[in-house]
Write a protein that holds these residues in place. Structure first.
Motif, PDB file in Angstrom:
ATOM      1  N   GLY A 178       0.560   5.479   0.591  1.00  0.00           N
ATOM      2  CA  GLY A 178       1.789   6.230   0.801  1.00  0.00           C
ATOM      3  C   GLY A 178       2.617   5.613   1.905  1.00  0.00           C
ATOM      4  O   GLY A 178       2.248   4.592   2.499  1.00  0.00           O
ATOM      5  N   THR A 179       3.728   6.232   2.193  1.00  0.00           N
ATOM      6  CA  THR A 179       4.686   5.686   3.154  1.00  0.00           C
ATOM      7  C   THR A 179       4.418   6.237   4.550  1.00  0.00           C
ATOM      8  O   THR A 179       3.697   7.224   4.715  1.00  0.00           O
ATOM      9  N   CYS A 180       5.027   5.608   5.551  1.00  0.00           N
ATOM     10  CA  CYS A 180       4.854   6.049   6.935  1.00  0.00           C
ATOM     11  C   CYS A 180       5.193   7.537   7.034  1.00  0.00           C
ATOM     12  O   CYS A 180       6.201   7.998   6.503  1.00  0.00           O
ATOM     13  N   MET A 181       4.349   8.282   7.759  1.00  0.00           N
ATOM     14  CA  MET A 181       4.431   9.750   7.713  1.00  0.00           C
ATOM     15  C   MET A 181       5.173  10.368   8.874  1.00  0.00           C
ATOM     16  O   MET A 181       5.106  11.564   9.109  1.00  0.00           O
ATOM     17  N   GLY A 210       9.321   3.977  -2.549  1.00  0.00           N
ATOM     18  CA  GLY A 210       8.958   4.726  -1.356  1.00  0.00           C
ATOM     19  C   GLY A 210       9.129   3.906  -0.092  1.00  0.00           C
ATOM     20  O   GLY A 210       9.782   4.340   0.854  1.00  0.00           O
ATOM     21  N   CYS A 211       8.524   2.718  -0.053  1.00  0.00           N
ATOM     22  CA  CYS A 211       8.600   1.928   1.168  1.00  0.00           C
ATOM     23  C   CYS A 211      10.067   1.622   1.485  1.00  0.00           C
ATOM     24  O   CYS A 211      10.896   1.512   0.592  1.00  0.00           O
ATOM     25  N   ASP A 212      10.359   1.468   2.753  1.00  0.00           N
ATOM     26  CA  ASP A 212      11.716   1.593   3.295  1.00  0.00           C
ATOM     27  C   ASP A 212      12.863   1.063   2.429  1.00  0.00           C
ATOM     28  O   ASP A 212      13.831   1.777   2.179  1.00  0.00           O
ATOM     29  N   LYS A 213      12.783  -0.202   2.002  1.00  0.00           N
ATOM     30  CA  LYS A 213      13.951  -0.788   1.331  1.00  0.00           C
ATOM     31  C   LYS A 213      13.975  -0.498  -0.160  1.00  0.00           C
ATOM     32  O   LYS A 213      14.981  -0.746  -0.831  1.00  0.00           O
ATOM     33  N   PRO A 252       0.815  -1.225   0.000  1.00  0.00           N
ATOM     34  CA  PRO A 252       0.000   0.000   0.000  1.00  0.00           C
ATOM     35  C   PRO A 252       0.847   1.274   0.000  1.00  0.00           C
ATOM     36  O   PRO A 252       0.362   2.333  -0.390  1.00  0.00           O
ATOM     37  N   CYS A 253       2.094   1.162   0.442  1.00  0.00           N
ATOM     38  CA  CYS A 253       2.979   2.339   0.385  1.00  0.00           C
ATOM     39  C   CYS A 253       3.227   2.750  -1.066  1.00  0.00           C
ATOM     40  O   CYS A 253       3.636   3.878  -1.330  1.00  0.00           O
ATOM     41  N   HIS A 254       2.995   1.839  -1.999  1.00  0.00           N
ATOM     42  CA  HIS A 254       3.159   2.113  -3.427  1.00  0.00           C
ATOM     43  C   HIS A 254       1.795   2.119  -4.134  1.00  0.00           C
ATOM     44  O   HIS A 254       1.738   1.925  -5.356  1.00  0.00           O
ATOM     45  N   ILE A 289       8.846  -4.323  -2.365  1.00  0.00           N
ATOM     46  CA  ILE A 289       9.022  -4.834  -1.000  1.00  0.00           C
ATOM     47  C   ILE A 289       8.253  -3.956  -0.025  1.00  0.00           C
ATOM     48  O   ILE A 289       8.478  -2.747   0.032  1.00  0.00           O
ATOM     49  N   HIS A 290       7.356  -4.553   0.714  1.00  0.00           N
ATOM     50  CA  HIS A 290       6.682  -3.836   1.808  1.00  0.00           C
ATOM     51  C   HIS A 290       7.149  -4.417   3.138  1.00  0.00           C
ATOM     52  O   HIS A 290       7.332  -5.628   3.271  1.00  0.00           O
ATOM     53  N   GLU A 291       7.315  -3.537   4.122  1.00  0.00           N
ATOM     54  CA  GLU A 291       7.872  -3.944   5.411  1.00  0.00           C
ATOM     55  C   GLU A 291       7.100  -5.091   6.060  1.00  0.00           C
ATOM     56  O   GLU A 291       7.689  -5.997   6.635  1.00  0.00           O
ATOM     57  N   SER A 292       5.784  -5.030   5.971  1.00  0.00           N
ATOM     58  CA  SER A 292       4.972  -5.997   6.711  1.00  0.00           C
ATOM     59  C   SER A 292       4.676  -7.260   5.918  1.00  0.00           C
ATOM     60  O   SER A 292       4.012  -8.163   6.422  1.00  0.00           O
ATOM     61  N   THR A 330      12.256   5.360   8.071  1.00  0.00           N
ATOM     62  CA  THR A 330      13.230   5.131   7.001  1.00  0.00           C
ATOM     63  C   THR A 330      12.740   5.669   5.663  1.00  0.00           C
ATOM     64  O   THR A 330      13.509   6.261   4.896  1.00  0.00           O
ATOM     65  N   ALA A 331      11.466   5.474   5.346  1.00  0.00           N
ATOM     66  CA  ALA A 331      10.961   5.947   4.057  1.00  0.00           C
ATOM     67  C   ALA A 331      11.079   7.465   3.952  1.00  0.00           C
ATOM     68  O   ALA A 331      11.557   7.999   2.943  1.00  0.00           O
ATOM     69  N   SER A 332      10.648   8.167   5.003  1.00  0.00           N
ATOM     70  CA  SER A 332      10.749   9.629   4.987  1.00  0.00           C
ATOM     71  C   SER A 332      12.211  10.059   4.948  1.00  0.00           C
ATOM     72  O   SER A 332      12.578  11.027   4.259  1.00  0.00           O
TER      73      SER A 332
HETATM   74 FE1  FES Z   1       6.089   1.247   3.929  1.00  0.00          FE
HETATM   75 FE2  FES Z   1       6.390   2.263   6.499  1.00  0.00          FE
HETATM   76  S1  FES Z   1       5.614   0.317   5.870  1.00  0.00           S
HETATM   77  S2  FES Z   1       7.015   3.071   4.592  1.00  0.00           S
END
Ligand code: FES
Length: 574
Positions: free
Chosen positions: A205-208, A133-136, A65-67, A96-99, A212-214
């Protein structure tokens, strides 16, 4: 630097567009003929196929969902490319999504880097727009693009908007951890936890928070490989779409005139990134990723230099988890350009950026927002020194890191008794045991959670406070490990202890009951056990069982070639 991506003899101009990176049949003319025959099946005209080609990485995934806005961003990038006279070609890479990354997203980052690099190498792209966008994903894309050394521009998917619950503003994932802690302490029931799971991440979107994403969104601007102001725009805003269109336009210029990543990502660009990382109170993961990207560019991040930068550069951004606000507030306060203006001569203002301007020119043109309180001045910082410190000592001869901007001041100098967990599984099994021998002033130790130990260096460094202590009101303890931590977390937490215990690092020699000294002002993390005893323990030490077992496929590649945190956890052959 030569570019192995070009299959053109060196005395000729490099091949462009459809002539680039031909498949090998032993007859280049036939290769081009065949390529055109197949691509024309998709309805392209000769005019279109003669244009500069801009590749666009499609990292959309239902699991990410971050993408979630990637399809709309691709549409806008394509519009920008065509408005500038180029041919946009979208292609997939992994996402790749964190979760949704077992065992950890870090385990897969290098796979995405290899995927991205080889797809850029294999296909006829004169420039590439990297959408992540998502962390990695952003570090993976940059690692791949640097190695391929094709002109590249990073387009961030953008942070989520904030959530709301009972009149309180919430954000993923600082508040996810805080509220889960309250649930563990019995202050929030199951029903409310379910409600919260629908409110902590309210948009795509990414964690706000400054996770790491920000952090990576800010660093790509500081390195000059994304358009100025584009790293912080919320994922759902119209400006995000316009930034995508502008990135597409810019990519056509890059396709014709460069610069390539090897020309853009200079030592000055990396130093500026380290400075911004300190000033934003950024994620500790940002340091690992910058180390990996720099290594791909033939450089290395000097941890001592990073620590020195942190002693003079203040934290200027008032964002969670170090401060109070969220990414959309940072964006509307002026974003990274305004931050860079406040940083002044801490930055190398002469460093070039993707659109030809210098960092100094971008800083000078930053928007001034009256009465904003998010981006502080050097005279009124959030913290007088940078967000992170590098610690060494007999426990971490290769270094370790602490985000002291997000720690408890009273614990930054602390000596306590070690309570050791041998693995993530051991921690899960025993942490909440009512019979666990633990007190609030102990030091929680987690080992075998590094790059090879876990494997995949999970974000397990944020060890939970033992339930009985949490219920008694303990909010923070000193915690140390060879693991990583989410950039969204808060606490007095020493991470990335190098070398990790699974390869024989001294963390593997700690016993419960030993005394550990943390002294952040003096940059020290030490085990107060005499050398003779440590030598004796070393002779008895055994690596974790999984390192002696047969592994196949990607896991085999990972376990046999991954480097330590100070080298970015990249593969040794990359
Ligand atoms: Fe994707 Fe936080 S889980 S940026």
């Amino acid at each position: 630097m030569t570019n192995p991506n070009d299959n053109t003899p060196s005395d000729k101009p490099p091949a462009r567009g459809m002539r680039r990176n031909l498949a090998t049949y032993g007859d280049p003319g036939f290769s081009l003929f065949l390529r055109k025959a197949f691509i024309k099946a998709a309805g392209y005209s000769d005019d279109a196929l003669d244009r500069p080609i801009v590749g666009i990485t499609n990292t959309f995934s239902d699991f990410n969902p971050c993408h979630g806005n990637v399809p709309r961003l691709i549409e806008a990038v394509k519009r920008g490319v065509m408005l500038a006279g180029g041919l946009p070609m979208e292609f997939p890479t992994i996402s790749i999504h964190e979760s949704f990354s077992n065992p950890t997203s870090m385990f897969l980052r290098n796979l995405m880097a290899i995927d991205t690099e080889e797809m850029i190498r294999a296909q006829p792209v004169d420039a590439v727009v990297l959408i992540g966008g998502c962390d990695k994903t952003v570090p993976a894309q940059l690692m791949g693009a640097v190695s391929a050394d094709v002109p590249a521009i990073q387009l961030i998917t953008g942070p989520m908007l904030v959530g709301h619950h009972k009149g309180e503003i919430l954000g993923a994932c600082t508040d996810c951890r805080r509220l889960w802690g309250q649930h563990r302490a019995g202050q929030i029931d199951e029903q409310e936890v379910e409600v919260l799971s629908g409110r902590l991440a309210p948009t795509q979107g990414t964690c706000m928070v400054m996770g790491t994403a920000s952090t990576m969104g800010c660093l790509v601007e500081a390195m000059g490989i994304a358009l100025a102001g584009s790293g912080t725009i919320p994922a759902t805003h119209a400006d995000r779409i316009r930034a995508a269109e502008a990135s597409g336009r810019e990519a056509v210029k890059l396709a014709l005139h460069g610069p390539k990543p090897s020309e853009l990502l200079t030592p000055a660009a990396f130093r500026n990134a380290l400075t911004v990382l300190q000033a934003i109170g950024g994620s500790t993961n940002g340091l690992v990723h910058l180390s990996a990207i720099a290594r791909r560019a033939g450089m290395s991040i000097d941890l001592a230099e990073f620590d020195t930068i942190g002693r003079s550069v203040p934290v200027l951004i008032d964002l969670k988890p170090s401060g109070d606000h969220y990414m959309e507030h940072f964006h509307w306060a002026g974003g990274v350009p305004k931050l860079m203006k406040e940083l002044g001569d801490h930055l190398d203002r002469s460093a070039r950026t993707i659109d030809g301007r210098t960092i100094g020119e971008i800083a000078d043109e930053a928007e001034e927002v009256p009465n904003q309180v998010i981006i502080r001045t050097a005279k009124n910082p959030v913290k007088p020194t940078g967000g992170m410190a590098v610690l060494r000592g007999n426990l971490a001869p290769g270094g370790s890191v602490i985000k002291h901007a997000a720690a408890s001041d009273q614990l930054l100098t602390h000596t306590g008794r070690a309570v050791v967990f041998d693995s993530v599984e051991d921690m899960v099994r025993r942490m909440d045991d009512p019979d666990l021998d633990v007190k609030a002033d102990d030091v929680l130790v987690l080992r075998n959670a590094g790059p090879r130990g876990a494997p995949g260096m999970p974000e397990a460094g944020y060890l939970p406070i033992p339930k009985k202590l949490a219920q008694a009101g303990v909010k923070d303890m000193v915690r140390i490990s060879d693991a990583r931590m989410s950039g969204t977390a808060f606490g007095t937490i020493v991470l990335h202890i190098t070398p990790e215990s699974a390869v024989g690092g001294p963390l593997g020699l700690v016993r419960s009951g030993d005394t550990i000294r943390l002294d952040v002002p003096n940059r020290e993390i030490s085990l107060l056990v005499d050398d003779a005893e440590l030598e004796r323990r070393k002779s008895e030490w055994q690596p974790p069982a999984h390192l002696a077992e047969e592994a196949r496929g990607y896991r085999h590649l990972y376990l046999t070639t991954v480097l330590q945190a100070d080298e970015g956890c990249d593969f040794d052959f990359c």
